[in-house]
Design a protein around this motif. Sequence first.
Motif, PDB file in Angstrom:
ATOM      1  N   ALA A 118      10.386  -8.913 -15.108  1.00  0.00           N
ATOM      2  CA  ALA A 118       9.471  -7.844 -14.691  1.00  0.00           C
ATOM      3  C   ALA A 118       9.659  -7.557 -13.208  1.00  0.00           C
ATOM      4  O   ALA A 118       9.940  -8.450 -12.419  1.00  0.00           O
ATOM      5  CB  ALA A 118       8.024  -8.250 -14.971  1.00  0.00           C
ATOM      6  N   LYS A 119       9.520  -6.286 -12.855  1.00  0.00           N
ATOM      7  CA  LYS A 119       9.634  -5.895 -11.450  1.00  0.00           C
ATOM      8  C   LYS A 119       8.301  -6.130 -10.733  1.00  0.00           C
ATOM      9  O   LYS A 119       7.237  -6.097 -11.348  1.00  0.00           O
ATOM     10  CB  LYS A 119       9.969  -4.411 -11.358  1.00  0.00           C
ATOM     11  N   LEU A 120       8.395  -6.347  -9.411  1.00  0.00           N
ATOM     12  CA  LEU A 120       7.186  -6.531  -8.606  1.00  0.00           C
ATOM     13  C   LEU A 120       7.205  -5.548  -7.441  1.00  0.00           C
ATOM     14  O   LEU A 120       8.177  -5.486  -6.682  1.00  0.00           O
ATOM     15  CB  LEU A 120       7.120  -7.973  -8.079  1.00  0.00           C
ATOM     16  N   ILE A 121       6.137  -4.772  -7.339  1.00  0.00           N
ATOM     17  CA  ILE A 121       5.976  -3.850  -6.202  1.00  0.00           C
ATOM     18  C   ILE A 121       4.761  -4.310  -5.415  1.00  0.00           C
ATOM     19  O   ILE A 121       3.686  -4.508  -5.989  1.00  0.00           O
ATOM     20  CB  ILE A 121       5.746  -2.400  -6.686  1.00  0.00           C
ATOM     21  N   VAL A 122       4.931  -4.514  -4.113  1.00  0.00           N
ATOM     22  CA  VAL A 122       3.819  -4.983  -3.278  1.00  0.00           C
ATOM     23  C   VAL A 122       3.533  -3.964  -2.188  1.00  0.00           C
ATOM     24  O   VAL A 122       4.452  -3.487  -1.513  1.00  0.00           O
ATOM     25  CB  VAL A 122       4.146  -6.363  -2.661  1.00  0.00           C
ATOM     26  N   LEU A 123       2.255  -3.622  -2.058  1.00  0.00           N
ATOM     27  CA  LEU A 123       1.826  -2.747  -0.965  1.00  0.00           C
ATOM     28  C   LEU A 123       0.968  -3.579  -0.039  1.00  0.00           C
ATOM     29  O   LEU A 123      -0.091  -4.065  -0.428  1.00  0.00           O
ATOM     30  CB  LEU A 123       1.024  -1.574  -1.531  1.00  0.00           C
TER      31      LEU A 123
ATOM     32  N   GLU B 163       7.478 -10.940   0.107  1.00  0.00           N
ATOM     33  CA  GLU B 163       8.773 -11.635   0.217  1.00  0.00           C
ATOM     34  C   GLU B 163       9.478 -11.714  -1.138  1.00  0.00           C
ATOM     35  O   GLU B 163      10.691 -11.714  -1.206  1.00  0.00           O
ATOM     36  CB  GLU B 163       8.562 -13.079   0.709  1.00  0.00           C
ATOM     37  N   LEU B 164       8.692 -11.803  -2.200  1.00  0.00           N
ATOM     38  CA  LEU B 164       9.266 -12.010  -3.532  1.00  0.00           C
ATOM     39  C   LEU B 164       9.389 -10.709  -4.317  1.00  0.00           C
ATOM     40  O   LEU B 164       9.741 -10.709  -5.494  1.00  0.00           O
ATOM     41  CB  LEU B 164       8.392 -12.986  -4.325  1.00  0.00           C
ATOM     42  N   ALA B 165       9.069  -9.572  -3.672  1.00  0.00           N
ATOM     43  CA  ALA B 165       8.970  -8.304  -4.407  1.00  0.00           C
ATOM     44  C   ALA B 165      10.299  -7.576  -4.492  1.00  0.00           C
ATOM     45  O   ALA B 165      11.199  -7.769  -3.683  1.00  0.00           O
ATOM     46  CB  ALA B 165       7.937  -7.413  -3.724  1.00  0.00           C
ATOM     47  N   ASP B 166      10.424  -6.695  -5.490  1.00  0.00           N
ATOM     48  CA  ASP B 166      11.556  -5.778  -5.570  1.00  0.00           C
ATOM     49  C   ASP B 166      11.387  -4.653  -4.557  1.00  0.00           C
ATOM     50  O   ASP B 166      12.352  -4.180  -3.978  1.00  0.00           O
ATOM     51  CB  ASP B 166      11.655  -5.200  -6.988  1.00  0.00           C
ATOM     52  N   LEU B 167      10.138  -4.208  -4.408  1.00  0.00           N
ATOM     53  CA  LEU B 167       9.851  -3.172  -3.417  1.00  0.00           C
ATOM     54  C   LEU B 167       8.625  -3.584  -2.620  1.00  0.00           C
ATOM     55  O   LEU B 167       7.621  -3.998  -3.197  1.00  0.00           O
ATOM     56  CB  LEU B 167       9.551  -1.834  -4.100  1.00  0.00           C
TER      57      LEU B 167
ATOM     58  N   ALA C 252       8.957   3.891  -5.441  1.00  0.00           N
ATOM     59  CA  ALA C 252       7.945   3.006  -6.038  1.00  0.00           C
ATOM     60  C   ALA C 252       7.203   3.721  -7.172  1.00  0.00           C
ATOM     61  O   ALA C 252       6.990   3.152  -8.245  1.00  0.00           O
ATOM     62  CB  ALA C 252       6.956   2.552  -4.956  1.00  0.00           C
ATOM     63  N   ALA C 253       6.831   4.987  -6.927  1.00  0.00           N
ATOM     64  CA  ALA C 253       6.101   5.739  -7.955  1.00  0.00           C
ATOM     65  C   ALA C 253       6.966   5.888  -9.201  1.00  0.00           C
ATOM     66  O   ALA C 253       6.487   5.729 -10.333  1.00  0.00           O
ATOM     67  CB  ALA C 253       5.710   7.104  -7.408  1.00  0.00           C
ATOM     68  N   ARG C 254       8.241   6.181  -9.009  1.00  0.00           N
ATOM     69  CA  ARG C 254       9.141   6.336 -10.173  1.00  0.00           C
ATOM     70  C   ARG C 254       9.285   5.011 -10.903  1.00  0.00           C
ATOM     71  O   ARG C 254       9.317   4.972 -12.129  1.00  0.00           O
ATOM     72  CB  ARG C 254      10.521   6.820  -9.708  1.00  0.00           C
ATOM     73  N   THR C 255       9.401   3.929 -10.157  1.00  0.00           N
ATOM     74  CA  THR C 255       9.545   2.626 -10.819  1.00  0.00           C
ATOM     75  C   THR C 255       8.314   2.329 -11.659  1.00  0.00           C
ATOM     76  O   THR C 255       8.425   1.923 -12.812  1.00  0.00           O
ATOM     77  CB  THR C 255       9.740   1.506  -9.762  1.00  0.00           C
ATOM     78  N   TYR C 256       7.141   2.562 -11.078  1.00  0.00           N
ATOM     79  CA  TYR C 256       5.899   2.311 -11.826  1.00  0.00           C
ATOM     80  C   TYR C 256       5.875   3.132 -13.110  1.00  0.00           C
ATOM     81  O   TYR C 256       5.545   2.627 -14.181  1.00  0.00           O
ATOM     82  CB  TYR C 256       4.685   2.668 -10.959  1.00  0.00           C
ATOM     83  N   ALA C 257       6.250   4.420 -13.000  1.00  0.00           N
ATOM     84  CA  ALA C 257       6.082   5.335 -14.135  1.00  0.00           C
ATOM     85  C   ALA C 257       7.176   5.202 -15.178  1.00  0.00           C
ATOM     86  O   ALA C 257       6.938   5.462 -16.355  1.00  0.00           O
ATOM     87  CB  ALA C 257       6.014   6.774 -13.628  1.00  0.00           C
ATOM     88  N   THR C 258       8.381   4.790 -14.766  1.00  0.00           N
ATOM     89  CA  THR C 258       9.482   4.819 -15.737  1.00  0.00           C
ATOM     90  C   THR C 258       9.950   3.428 -16.153  1.00  0.00           C
ATOM     91  O   THR C 258      10.743   3.299 -17.070  1.00  0.00           O
ATOM     92  CB  THR C 258      10.703   5.579 -15.173  1.00  0.00           C
ATOM     93  N   ASN C 259       9.462   2.414 -15.488  1.00  0.00           N
ATOM     94  CA  ASN C 259       9.921   1.058 -15.817  1.00  0.00           C
ATOM     95  C   ASN C 259       8.846   0.294 -16.575  1.00  0.00           C
ATOM     96  O   ASN C 259       8.803  -0.910 -16.578  1.00  0.00           O
ATOM     97  CB  ASN C 259      10.278   0.324 -14.516  1.00  0.00           C
TER      98      ASN C 259
END
Length: 721
Positions: A189-194, A203-207, A274-281
């Motif tokens: 699974a991908k990880l996006i951190v804001l 540190e461990l995130a994809d984005l 990030a928005a595209r990753t959330y919506a398409t992944n």
Amino acid sequence: MEEKRVICASCDIACSVVAQVEEGRVVKVRSSRNPLFRDNICMKGIYAPKGFAHPNRILEPLKRVGERGSGEWQIVSWETAMADIGERLRGIIERHGPEAWAVSTSQWNTSTDYGLGRRVMNLAGSPNWISGVSLCAGNTAAVNRMTYGWFPWPDYTQTNCIVLFGHNPRRHSWTPIYNNIRRAQKRGAKLIVLDPRRSENAELADLWLPLKAGTDAAMCLGWLNVILEEGLHDEDFAARWTHGFEAFRERIREYPVERVAKITGVDAELIRKAARTYATNGPSVIPWTPITDQQRNSTSAIRLHCALRALCGYLDVPGGETLQGFNPNIVPESAIELHGALSGAQRAKQLGADHHPAFTYRGTAALKEPTRRVWGHEYANLITGSYMAVPPAVFQAMAHADPYPVKAFFVLGNNALMSYANMHLIHKAIMNQELVVVHEQFMTPTAQLADYILPGDAWTERPWLHDAWGWMAQVRPSEQAMQPPGECRSTFEFWRLVAIQLGLQEQFPWASIEEFHNYRLKATGLTFEEFAARYDVYFAGTEKFKKYEKTGFATPTGKVELHSTILEDLGFNPLPYYREEPPPNAEFPLALFTGVREQEYFQTGHRHIPELRRRKPEPEMYLSAATAQRWGVEQDEWVAVRSKTGSVKLRANIRDDMPENLIRVPHGWWKPEMPQGVGKLSGAWDYADAQVCPDDEDFLDREQGIPHLKGIPCRIDKLAA
Ligand SMILES: Nc1nc2c(c(=O)[nH]1)N[C@H]1C(S)=C(S)[C@@H](COP(=O)(O)OP(=O)(O)OC[C@H]3O[C@@H](n4cnc5c(=O)[nH]c(N)nc54)[C@H](O)[C@@H]3O)O[C@H]1N2
Ligand SMILES: Nc1nc2c(c(=O)[nH]1)N[C@H]1C(S)=C(S)[C@@H](COP(=O)(O)OP(=O)(O)OC[C@H]3O[C@@H](n4cnc5c(=O)[nH]c(N)nc54)[C@H](O)[C@@H]3O)O[C@H]1N2
Ligand code: SF4
Ligand SMILES: [Mo]
């Protein structure tokens, strides 16, 4: 040696663990062998038995004998204490009405008073219950209900993408969530951190999107702009299951990515990615985050999270976010609370509901019918975050009798003085009371100002049913591992005795906590003892996904309310929006946030445990090297961080994970070893962050009235040696 399966309440995430008992005392806590819970334990759980056996533990009821806050106490019996408390409370109710009685509790109580406090208050006629959950999860649950009728739980086991808005679980901070995220990442699974700070999860995130503190709502508007403009949303769901999609889309058009890049300080291309990753992944999840519970755009930010979930088709699907409903085989706290017993006239007096109604009776009234239709009960008090009074309004009434006097304040498992915004006002409010009753384990700064301190039991010392905060349809038992020491008693017992004092025995028919648990479990055909012997965790057999296809959503329109009919009727903007930060200010050119939880302690607690205190002896502010240089601050130097409401003394820690001009102020510091009583309060006046958190309208979320803790203008002042 005996072993008992217990639930840890040394923080509010409730790990199932095992207590080892020797000669009637818990000597050790270890992790459970059940594969579902095996990895879930942290140092606070491990050291909990030491904390409970500490000589600082309050073991007998204490009655104040000197002036309030003088530190002079007399030991009394529970019977004497409760008789006097009862008489004084009845007097206050007679003179000022039941609304003159306010109660403040915490996350602890969501797990340990089972709604009994609300029950007694509702029967007595007081709507003025407040809690730390107004700043943490409870308010998110209420705003989620406003949008689609329930609060979703992420399906970590199958999700393909996790988005953390600030939220930063670590090995010793909400360990189960940390483990869920790491397992999902291991699966791919991908990880996006804001996060404005390069956090452990960043540190461990994809984005990693290093946004400006307090701008989360604007970021969500930007994501939705990308998603809707590029057609990445689920059109079928939007057409069939949302209310106000076109108006919502128009609002989103006001926030093109370039505008959002300017507000948040994040590169436009990174926002798009990030928005595209959330919506398409997907299916993706946005786990609940306390960060957006504590911002002046909180309601919009939470509603935008809801909109992202719904419009991308992640609501109530495998790997997405599940709407689980009540467990049908246990009496829910929402029913125990008896909200229906409170008259319309008393509801109307709920403090704060006129200006900031989102989670109050007024704000949730329109959900009653839809909630009954979809979920089978009129009241759904998930994480106890609905039907609350608004904390700053309650403190105002306590301090200034505005709009009417509040004269009795009960505090259970909560360090109220330090756990909301504007400690100066809260202090005044408490000092102005005729009766302050605190149910506690330790002599906290709040307890130091009480008329009565009643000794509370601990999680190893009582049988307990954990109903997953009403959030998930699962129940876990916690066995009693030892007898409470001294005169310590449970919150159940506290409320039972208050009910007796108020003549409410008939509506409080349970003589013991076991009887009460048996009542809740009746539909299972098991007693608590049998239930605990049979289950580590008990799941309800409800349908798992897309239940809304049969019932609609539990909102007035039966749809996901992108345009909120509830907010519109209450006179607020029905569409999410972003309220710009006040412009930088010459006196307070820096910004602070409270947070980065201490791995060693839970919130304001645990500083008395030597094994933990050694690891983190002092409160630390974090700042970047450039900011330190500009303000002439050296590593380990003690400085004052000042906002317009007050200042705190902190030790400087220069760190490369901090962005420029942002300061981290730790939450909840006091030192149990420092002098007690008014004016000192064991260091609370030196360190407690609630002093620098403002509660004027500029710093309150409009709809909920909760304070902004992420991006408060501040400065650094040198301390005289
Ligand atoms: N200014 C400011 N305010 C905040 C925050 C912030 O960052 N800044 N954070 C917010 C957040 S996220 C949260 S979760 C809340 C937390 O606020 P609280 O839930 O009030 O958490 P604690 O500070 O840990 O206070 C809990 C108290 O309960 C006592 N206690 C523990 N277990 C028991 C028990 O079983 N029985 C009894 N009777 N007492 C018990 C502990 O000794 C402790 O003093 O605060 C919120 N308020
Ligand atoms: N050991 C331990 N564990 C705990 C607790 C504890 O006291 N001790 N408390 C528990 C409780 S009640 C809670 S609520 C959670 C809180 O835990 P988290 O949700 O992890 O919150 P924090 O640790 O306060 O801060 C997390 C991150 O938010 C970032 N941040 C600050 N301001 C903003 C902002 O405006 N936007 C965004 N996107 N990010 C921002 C910070 O840089 C930080 O890295 O921790 C829980 N876990
Ligand atoms: S994370 Fe630690 S303190 Fe929190 S419940 Fe689990 S073991 Fe207890
Ligand atoms: Mo929290």
